[in-house]
Design a protein around this motif. Structure first.
Motif, PDB file in Angstrom:
ATOM      1  N   UNK A 217      32.788  45.285  38.039  1.00 50.84           N
ATOM      2  CA  UNK A 217      33.943  45.165  38.928  1.00 50.84           C
ATOM      3  C   UNK A 217      33.981  43.831  39.676  1.00 50.84           C
ATOM      4  N   UNK A 218      35.178  43.298  39.804  1.00 54.06           N
ATOM      5  CA  UNK A 218      35.432  42.132  40.646  1.00 54.06           C
ATOM      6  C   UNK A 218      36.462  42.563  41.682  1.00 54.06           C
ATOM      7  N   UNK A 219      36.118  42.407  42.947  1.00 51.10           N
ATOM      8  CA  UNK A 219      36.974  42.864  44.034  1.00 51.10           C
ATOM      9  C   UNK A 219      37.550  41.646  44.759  1.00 51.10           C
ATOM     10  N   UNK A 220      38.873  41.614  44.889  1.00 45.01           N
ATOM     11  CA  UNK A 220      39.565  40.475  45.484  1.00 45.01           C
ATOM     12  C   UNK A 220      40.082  40.842  46.876  1.00 45.01           C
ATOM     13  N   UNK A 221      39.840  39.931  47.845  1.00 42.68           N
ATOM     14  CA  UNK A 221      40.226  40.143  49.238  1.00 42.68           C
ATOM     15  C   UNK A 221      41.230  39.047  49.627  1.00 42.68           C
TER      16      UNK A 221
END
Length: 326
Positions: free
Chosen positions: A74-78
């Motif tokens: 997973x890559x989580x973008x903020x």
């Protein structure tokens, strides 16, 4: 006469459809940014695109997107202020097509999440991410934050449960601290942020045109390639959120000190920053953050603006991919 009219309408429709298709195809072929944003599609099934809401302990609903194989990394973008998960379109599509699971949420008070009047500060933002990571059971995730989202990443990663995070990326990010003080003489005067608050309270709709039209994307620079669509999309995202939450968030992104958070981060962290950033000035941000990180790497982009993920995805996306895979 009726037959002729139908023929004319059909002919006109065919021409319009054909023209639109040709223009779209030409744009896709000629635009390196489009090619970089899409990337090379993977041959395996990427899974079903999904989105949903989680409800936090204080009853706030947090909207999120969760695309791609659930067993992929997973890559989580903020996102930054005052935007939403939609600001990561170019990166979400790119990494989805490279086989990753991509996730982005709307911070409380922003986008499709609850327009909160409480909790609009970094501790609560980080707590919301902890709840999101728990709800989605994210393991070994890479957390990527832009601007205010970079501050959120720093605070979250410093507090994350073991095994939840493998790497972090700060892009044009607000750490260590933006506001000027005796401890931070290179910061921006508080009057700058007071001006933000005054402009938001007086006419948020106009303010949210002025920011992307000018400094955010560097469209005020000589020779800049201005995109009205990018400006309109910034305005659209900003106006989706709550005015009170956005007002409070100005204090959160400008006055929060992330020094101790950066010192506590154990995972490899890439700090990316344009040296023509007019929103988060380079000299008082990226180089100082890297000095505080145990495993930090600085990558400076000459002449690029604050919103470089949108204006230059053909540069940013491959660098992000290389770091994630390293």
């Amino acid at each position: 006469m009726i037959i002729d009219a139908k023929r004319r309408n059909a002919s006109r429709r065919d021409v319009l459809v054909g023209t639109a298709g040709a223009l779209l195809a030409a744009a896709m072929i000629e635009s390196p940014a489009m090619a970089a944003a899409i990337g090379k599609p993977v041959t395996s099934k990427t899974g079903t695109k999904t989105m949903g809401m989680i409800k936090t302990k204080d009853g706030t609903e947090i909207f999120y997107k969760d695309w791609g194989p659930k067993d992929a990394q997973p890559i989580v973008f903020h996102h930054g202020w005052p935007l939403s998960a939609d600001d990561w379109d170019a990166q979400m599509i790119f990494f989805l097509h490279h086989g990753f699971r991509v996730i982005a949420h709307d911070r409380r008070g922003h986008g499709r999440s609850t327009q909160t009047s409480i909790g609009n500060e970094m501790d609560t933002y980080a707590a919301d991410v902890i709840e999101l990571a728990d709800a989605l059971d994210l393991k070994g995730a890479v957390h990527v934050g832009h601007s205010t989202g970079g501050g959120e990443v720093a605070r979250y990663v410093a507090r994350a449960k073991p095994g939840r995070v493998s790497k972090a990326v700060l892009i044009g990010a607000v750490p260590p601290i933006m506001v000027k003080s005796d401890k931070n003489p290179g910061g921006l005067p508080i009057e700058v942020f007071d001006g933000f608050r005054s402009a938001l309270a007086a006419n948020r709709a106009q303010f949210y045109i002025d920011v992307p039209t000018g400094p955010f994307y560097g469209f005020n620079r000589s020779g800049a390639k201005i995109s009205q669509g990018v400006i309109d999309n910034w305005w659209r995202q900003g106006m989706m959120g709550g005015a009170a939450a956005h007002y409070d968030c100005i204090k959160a992104f400008s006055e929060t000190d992330f020094t101790e958070d950066l010192k506590q981060i154990q995972v490899p962290t890439l700090v990316m920053h344009g040296d023509d950033d007019q929103i988060v000035p380079y000299a008082d941000a990226a180089p100082l953050s890297v000095k505080l990180l145990k495993r930090g790497t600085l990558k400076t982009y000459k002449g690029l603006p604050h919103g470089m993920c949108t204006t230059h995805p053909e540069i940013i996306n491959p660098d992000l991919l290389a770091f994630v895979r390293s």
